[in-house]
Design an enzyme around this catalytic site. Sequence first.
Site, PDB file in Angstrom:
ATOM      1  N   GLU A  28      -2.460 -16.266 -18.806  1.00  0.00           N
ATOM      2  CA  GLU A  28      -1.068 -16.448 -18.359  1.00  0.00           C
ATOM      3  C   GLU A  28      -0.943 -16.004 -16.892  1.00  0.00           C
ATOM      4  OE1 GLU A  28       1.196 -16.025 -22.667  1.00  0.00           O
ATOM      5  OE2 GLU A  28       0.865 -14.199 -21.539  1.00  0.00           O
ATOM      6  N   ASP A  52       1.365 -23.982 -32.663  1.00  0.00           N
ATOM      7  CA  ASP A  52       0.367 -23.131 -31.998  1.00  0.00           C
ATOM      8  C   ASP A  52      -1.033 -23.494 -32.496  1.00  0.00           C
ATOM      9  OD1 ASP A  52       1.851 -21.333 -30.381  1.00  0.00           O
ATOM     10  OD2 ASP A  52       2.331 -20.059 -32.090  1.00  0.00           O
ATOM     11  N   LEU A  85      -0.217 -23.000 -26.374  1.00  0.00           N
ATOM     12  CA  LEU A  85       1.206 -23.346 -26.461  1.00  0.00           C
ATOM     13  C   LEU A  85       2.030 -22.111 -26.124  1.00  0.00           C
ATOM     14  CD1 LEU A  85       2.772 -25.871 -26.965  1.00  0.00           C
ATOM     15  CD2 LEU A  85       3.082 -25.175 -29.320  1.00  0.00           C
ATOM     16  N   ASP A  86       2.294 -21.959 -24.844  1.00  0.00           N
ATOM     17  CA  ASP A  86       3.027 -20.780 -24.401  1.00  0.00           C
ATOM     18  C   ASP A  86       4.532 -20.994 -24.586  1.00  0.00           C
ATOM     19  OD1 ASP A  86       3.021 -18.195 -23.009  1.00  0.00           O
ATOM     20  OD2 ASP A  86       4.274 -19.315 -21.607  1.00  0.00           O
ATOM     21  N   ASP A 130      -3.826 -20.447 -22.987  1.00  0.00           N
ATOM     22  CA  ASP A 130      -2.757 -20.241 -23.957  1.00  0.00           C
ATOM     23  C   ASP A 130      -2.356 -21.653 -24.342  1.00  0.00           C
ATOM     24  OD1 ASP A 130      -0.548 -19.814 -25.439  1.00  0.00           O
ATOM     25  OD2 ASP A 130       0.435 -18.455 -24.033  1.00  0.00           O
ATOM     26  N   GLU A 143      -5.400 -17.488 -26.523  1.00  0.00           N
ATOM     27  CA  GLU A 143      -4.425 -16.539 -27.055  1.00  0.00           C
ATOM     28  C   GLU A 143      -4.474 -16.531 -28.581  1.00  0.00           C
ATOM     29  OE1 GLU A 143      -0.392 -16.557 -25.532  1.00  0.00           O
ATOM     30  OE2 GLU A 143       0.352 -15.855 -27.454  1.00  0.00           O
ATOM     31  N   GLU A 144      -4.866 -17.644 -29.161  1.00  0.00           N
ATOM     32  CA  GLU A 144      -4.848 -17.759 -30.622  1.00  0.00           C
ATOM     33  C   GLU A 144      -6.160 -17.336 -31.285  1.00  0.00           C
ATOM     34  OE1 GLU A 144      -1.992 -18.297 -31.977  1.00  0.00           O
ATOM     35  OE2 GLU A 144      -1.000 -18.841 -30.100  1.00  0.00           O
ATOM     36  N   ASP A 161       1.460 -11.943 -32.321  1.00  0.00           N
ATOM     37  CA  ASP A 161       2.652 -12.791 -32.393  1.00  0.00           C
ATOM     38  C   ASP A 161       2.562 -13.689 -33.623  1.00  0.00           C
ATOM     39  OD1 ASP A 161       3.359 -11.843 -29.839  1.00  0.00           O
ATOM     40  OD2 ASP A 161       2.113 -13.372 -28.886  1.00  0.00           O
TER      41      ASP A 161
HETATM   42  P1  AHM Z   1       3.866 -16.211 -26.094  1.00  0.00           P
HETATM   43  O1  AHM Z   1       2.542 -16.386 -25.454  1.00  0.00           O
HETATM   44  O2  AHM Z   1       3.786 -15.460 -27.389  1.00  0.00           O
HETATM   45  O3  AHM Z   1       4.638 -17.490 -26.205  1.00  0.00           O
HETATM   46  O4  AHM Z   1       4.684 -15.191 -25.148  1.00  0.00           O
HETATM   47  C1  AHM Z   1       4.732 -15.433 -23.796  1.00  0.00           C
HETATM   48  C2  AHM Z   1       6.144 -15.789 -23.415  1.00  0.00           C
HETATM   49  C3  AHM Z   1       6.229 -16.349 -22.026  1.00  0.00           C
HETATM   50  O5  AHM Z   1       6.218 -17.749 -22.054  1.00  0.00           O
HETATM   51  C4  AHM Z   1       7.537 -15.839 -21.539  1.00  0.00           C
HETATM   52  O6  AHM Z   1       7.555 -15.662 -20.136  1.00  0.00           O
HETATM   53  C5  AHM Z   1       7.702 -14.538 -22.264  1.00  0.00           C
HETATM   54  O7  AHM Z   1       6.874 -14.605 -23.394  1.00  0.00           O
HETATM   55  C6  AHM Z   1       9.102 -14.310 -22.726  1.00  0.00           C
HETATM   56  O8  AHM Z   1       9.164 -13.075 -23.335  1.00  0.00           O
HETATM   57  P2  AHM Z   1      10.552 -12.431 -23.809  1.00  0.00           P
HETATM   58  O9  AHM Z   1      10.968 -13.200 -25.006  1.00  0.00           O
HETATM   59  O10 AHM Z   1      10.202 -11.010 -24.089  1.00  0.00           O
HETATM   60  O11 AHM Z   1      11.507 -12.570 -22.665  1.00  0.00           O
HETATM   61 MG    MG Z   2       1.687 -17.123 -24.138  1.00  0.00          MG
END
Ligand code: AHM
Ligand code: MG
Length: 340
Positions: free
Chosen positions: A280, A73, A119-120, A117, A96-97, A67
């Site tokens: 997560e 982040d 900053l989710d 994670d 995650e990072e 990502d």
């Molecule tokens: P991230 O960790 O890169 O932020 O992705 C996780 C996020 C969750 O918070 C959320 O439920 C989901 O991705 C949303 O995904 P989408 O944009 O495909 O609906």
């Molecule tokens: Mg996340």
Amino acid sequence: MEAKSLSPVTLTQYIVKSQPPHSRGEFTLMMMAIQTAVKVIEKNIRSAGMQGLFGYLSDNHANATGDSQAKLDVIANNAFKSYLMSSTSIAALGSEEEEQMVIVDSDKQGDYLIFFDPLDGSSNIDANVSVGSIWGIWRVPPGTKITSIEQANDFLKTMKGVGIVSAGYAMYGSATNLVLTSGHGVDGFTLDTTIGEFILTHPHISIPRKRRIYSVNEGNYVKWEAWFKEYIEYVKDNKYTARYIGSMVADVHRTLLYGGIFCYPKDAGKIEGKLRFLYEAAPMAMIVEQAGGKAWGETGRILDQGITRLHQRTPVYLGSRQEVDRCLSFKEKSAAKSKL
Ligand code: AHM
Ligand code: MG
């Protein structure tokens, strides 16, 4: 008007009181590190516009799972990492990072492993939508030292979701909430910014049993399996309300308080699902179960899954027990039909 008697319990008091007598204090130290990291992240999020902290890193940098990395982040990851690494409570961490697990110097190692994670939902940040931090905590056997990435990865493979000892999340929304479980129910705190303390505001959170709310990214509809499409048709025919923020912490927080179901199924483009197991799905599964709900993955309870790698993913179906059962009944029916 009669004054309401308030005896606010702070997060620090709550954590210290929840420890057994003669405990070595490692859990308390770890929770203090998390609490400080969350306050640092909250401060940066609240002032991000003024400090120029919105947006992505200029070199289009991607994190360990591919990502794009937002500036916040990186700040959030550094906050979690630095306070935890010096806390003398953990042996190693996974984020995650970070591509690999990060191992603490052997003279500072404690008995816990933490996965977070930092900053989710960070793709929502520039629009000022709620984002959060999620963490799950496991133990290494007392006295065990982690000495290499290889050993850490081997140890991961011996772990199970069900070994998780504590989980929590912080949600940076209109207020900052912190929700925690250590296996004895779920309690929620709100940051009182005037004194800089988290105060117990939501004791004993219990998911409402029946609420017709469904939460899923319907933009993925054409890629879903047939049984899941049928379930979503069912909820529409039965006048459920749709709510999807696209920030897992905010979607799960609402589900805990209002009930219903949150799903991130696998689809033709994401054959393992999207959400990551260790930082997560498993922490949220523990919280949801401890609040009386149900959290299912591809073949069973999320927490019954084994672990093969740090950034492992899983489909997620969680929320009010009755609604998760209803959703899974569509899968069971479809499996039964295909056996005929
Ligand atoms: P991230 O960790 O890169 O932020 O992705 C996780 C996020 C969750 O918070 C959320 O439920 C989901 O991705 C949303 O995904 P989408 O944009 O495909 O609906
Ligand atoms: Mg996340």
